[in-house]
Design an enzyme around this catalytic site. Sequence first.
Site, PDB file in Angstrom:
ATOM      1  N   PRO A  23     -14.819  -1.628  14.570  1.00  0.00           N
ATOM      2  CA  PRO A  23     -14.933  -2.359  15.843  1.00  0.00           C
ATOM      3  C   PRO A  23     -13.606  -2.924  16.325  1.00  0.00           C
ATOM      4  O   PRO A  23     -13.505  -3.350  17.467  1.00  0.00           O
ATOM      5  CB  PRO A  23     -15.922  -3.482  15.511  1.00  0.00           C
ATOM      6  CG  PRO A  23     -15.735  -3.710  14.045  1.00  0.00           C
ATOM      7  CD  PRO A  23     -15.458  -2.356  13.461  1.00  0.00           C
ATOM      8  N   LEU A  24     -12.603  -2.909  15.452  1.00  0.00           N
ATOM      9  CA  LEU A  24     -11.271  -3.393  15.832  1.00  0.00           C
ATOM     10  C   LEU A  24     -10.326  -2.232  16.077  1.00  0.00           C
ATOM     11  O   LEU A  24      -9.102  -2.371  15.972  1.00  0.00           O
ATOM     12  CB  LEU A  24     -10.715  -4.325  14.748  1.00  0.00           C
ATOM     13  CG  LEU A  24     -11.613  -5.518  14.396  1.00  0.00           C
ATOM     14  CD1 LEU A  24     -11.016  -6.348  13.283  1.00  0.00           C
ATOM     15  CD2 LEU A  24     -11.864  -6.376  15.627  1.00  0.00           C
ATOM     16  N   GLY A  25     -10.890  -1.056  16.411  1.00  0.00           N
ATOM     17  CA  GLY A  25     -10.042   0.104  16.701  1.00  0.00           C
ATOM     18  C   GLY A  25      -9.194   0.512  15.514  1.00  0.00           C
ATOM     19  O   GLY A  25      -8.040   0.891  15.665  1.00  0.00           O
ATOM     20  N   ARG A  26      -9.773   0.410  14.312  1.00  0.00           N
ATOM     21  CA  ARG A  26      -9.070   0.705  13.057  1.00  0.00           C
ATOM     22  C   ARG A  26      -7.828  -0.163  12.888  1.00  0.00           C
ATOM     23  O   ARG A  26      -6.842   0.233  12.287  1.00  0.00           O
ATOM     24  CB  ARG A  26      -8.721   2.196  12.962  1.00  0.00           C
ATOM     25  CG  ARG A  26      -9.945   3.093  13.028  1.00  0.00           C
ATOM     26  CD  ARG A  26      -9.619   4.550  12.788  1.00  0.00           C
ATOM     27  NE  ARG A  26     -10.834   5.348  12.903  1.00  0.00           N
ATOM     28  CZ  ARG A  26     -11.722   5.544  11.923  1.00  0.00           C
ATOM     29  NH1 ARG A  26     -11.514   4.999  10.754  1.00  0.00           N
ATOM     30  NH2 ARG A  26     -12.789   6.288  12.119  1.00  0.00           N
ATOM     31  N   GLY A  27      -7.890  -1.367  13.441  1.00  0.00           N
ATOM     32  CA  GLY A  27      -6.786  -2.311  13.318  1.00  0.00           C
ATOM     33  C   GLY A  27      -5.846  -2.302  14.507  1.00  0.00           C
ATOM     34  O   GLY A  27      -5.028  -3.211  14.661  1.00  0.00           O
TER      35      GLY A  27
ATOM     36  N   HIS B 272     -24.597   9.833   6.143  1.00  0.00           N
ATOM     37  CA  HIS B 272     -23.234   9.529   6.596  1.00  0.00           C
ATOM     38  C   HIS B 272     -22.783  10.447   7.734  1.00  0.00           C
ATOM     39  O   HIS B 272     -22.109  10.010   8.660  1.00  0.00           O
ATOM     40  CB  HIS B 272     -22.290   9.644   5.394  1.00  0.00           C
ATOM     41  CG  HIS B 272     -21.055   8.836   5.492  1.00  0.00           C
ATOM     42  ND1 HIS B 272     -20.293   8.496   4.402  1.00  0.00           N
ATOM     43  CD2 HIS B 272     -20.419   8.265   6.556  1.00  0.00           C
ATOM     44  CE1 HIS B 272     -19.247   7.775   4.789  1.00  0.00           C
ATOM     45  NE2 HIS B 272     -19.301   7.626   6.083  1.00  0.00           N
TER      46      HIS B 272
ATOM     47  N   TYR C 101     -16.681   6.543  -0.804  1.00  0.00           N
ATOM     48  CA  TYR C 101     -15.517   5.656  -0.766  1.00  0.00           C
ATOM     49  C   TYR C 101     -14.961   5.499  -2.181  1.00  0.00           C
ATOM     50  O   TYR C 101     -15.629   4.961  -3.068  1.00  0.00           O
ATOM     51  CB  TYR C 101     -15.883   4.279  -0.212  1.00  0.00           C
ATOM     52  CG  TYR C 101     -16.374   4.256   1.221  1.00  0.00           C
ATOM     53  CD1 TYR C 101     -16.121   5.321   2.095  1.00  0.00           C
ATOM     54  CD2 TYR C 101     -17.076   3.166   1.715  1.00  0.00           C
ATOM     55  CE1 TYR C 101     -16.562   5.286   3.415  1.00  0.00           C
ATOM     56  CE2 TYR C 101     -17.525   3.119   3.032  1.00  0.00           C
ATOM     57  CZ  TYR C 101     -17.266   4.186   3.874  1.00  0.00           C
ATOM     58  OH  TYR C 101     -17.716   4.145   5.180  1.00  0.00           O
TER      59      TYR C 101
END
Length: 337
Positions: free
Chosen positions: A215-219, A135, A67
């Site tokens: 977990p938020l569907g990439r927003g 990863h 990252y």
Amino acid sequence: MSTSSHSDATSIPRRRIADLDVSAVGLGCMGMNFAYGATADDESEAIATLHEALDLGVNFLDTADMYAAGANEQLLAKVLADRREEVVLATKFGITTGPDGMPNGTNGSASYVKESAEGSLRRLGVDTIDLYYLHRVDPQVPIEETVGAMAELVTAGKVRHLGLSEASAESLRRASAVHPIAALQSEWSIFSRDIEAEDVPAARELGVAIVPYSPLGRGLLTGSAAAATPGSGDFRSTLPRWQGDNLTANLALVARIRQIADDLDATPGQVALAWLLAQGDDVVPIPGTKRRTYLRENAAATTLALPADVIAELSAMQATGDRYPDMSWVAGDSARA
């Protein structure tokens, strides 16, 4: 440095990853300075968000060596310097990057395991990593070789527990035969369900905790689709679910989730996290944010109880479009479809 009282830290329910005591919702740190558009002036807010996470009792922090070419780990080091004892620290290795900082392959060789761990320890400014993930599985290297080298890090006291990210059920079983695997980190949300068929059952068979990323569907589940327009620098604009008719269909599901959230006096993101938490006590989602307001919202999801009929309706939803255009950039787990 934050001077907030830690008396409210117990308000966040706890879950277990092996013998690690983690908040039921962790914090994915990738977006603080990588992948989601321009963030050059956001470091002070990111640092404040990290401190507030610990003040709230969100103690499970997730990063990776790739990252921002190591700068994400260096960012965390600024908080770890004073508050290491409050953190369950997870980082990852195994995706290689090119001169542009973007992924270009995988490396699971034994020598690379040791080299990567030393680099992460140095950048993070710590002596021990609590949870060290591969990863992505390197299809050119037997998983036994990679995990064998990772196990040596445990013996040396540099790593406490081992994890795998986006590994197939077969790879997870083979890895576990070499050394206990504490966690499987894979994409899982109302909109990303493919790990449910084989990977989740394998993890549970082996006593491996499941750590859903995105977990938020990439927003998408929080209504941030407008941010990912072509030319924005936001990588989500390249994903099939964010394009054309797929996006239209998916936003219709988001609208229904928003209705459910309104009925529960919650936000769509909280509903999405509560759905994951309801999948089992061995599930620890790590939503990513670089903003304190979203951090607080995500933490509050740990106390949202969804009615059974809502869980059933959400479980029946199916997103339109693949997760990625293709996975050739990392080759990926050869045992995974």
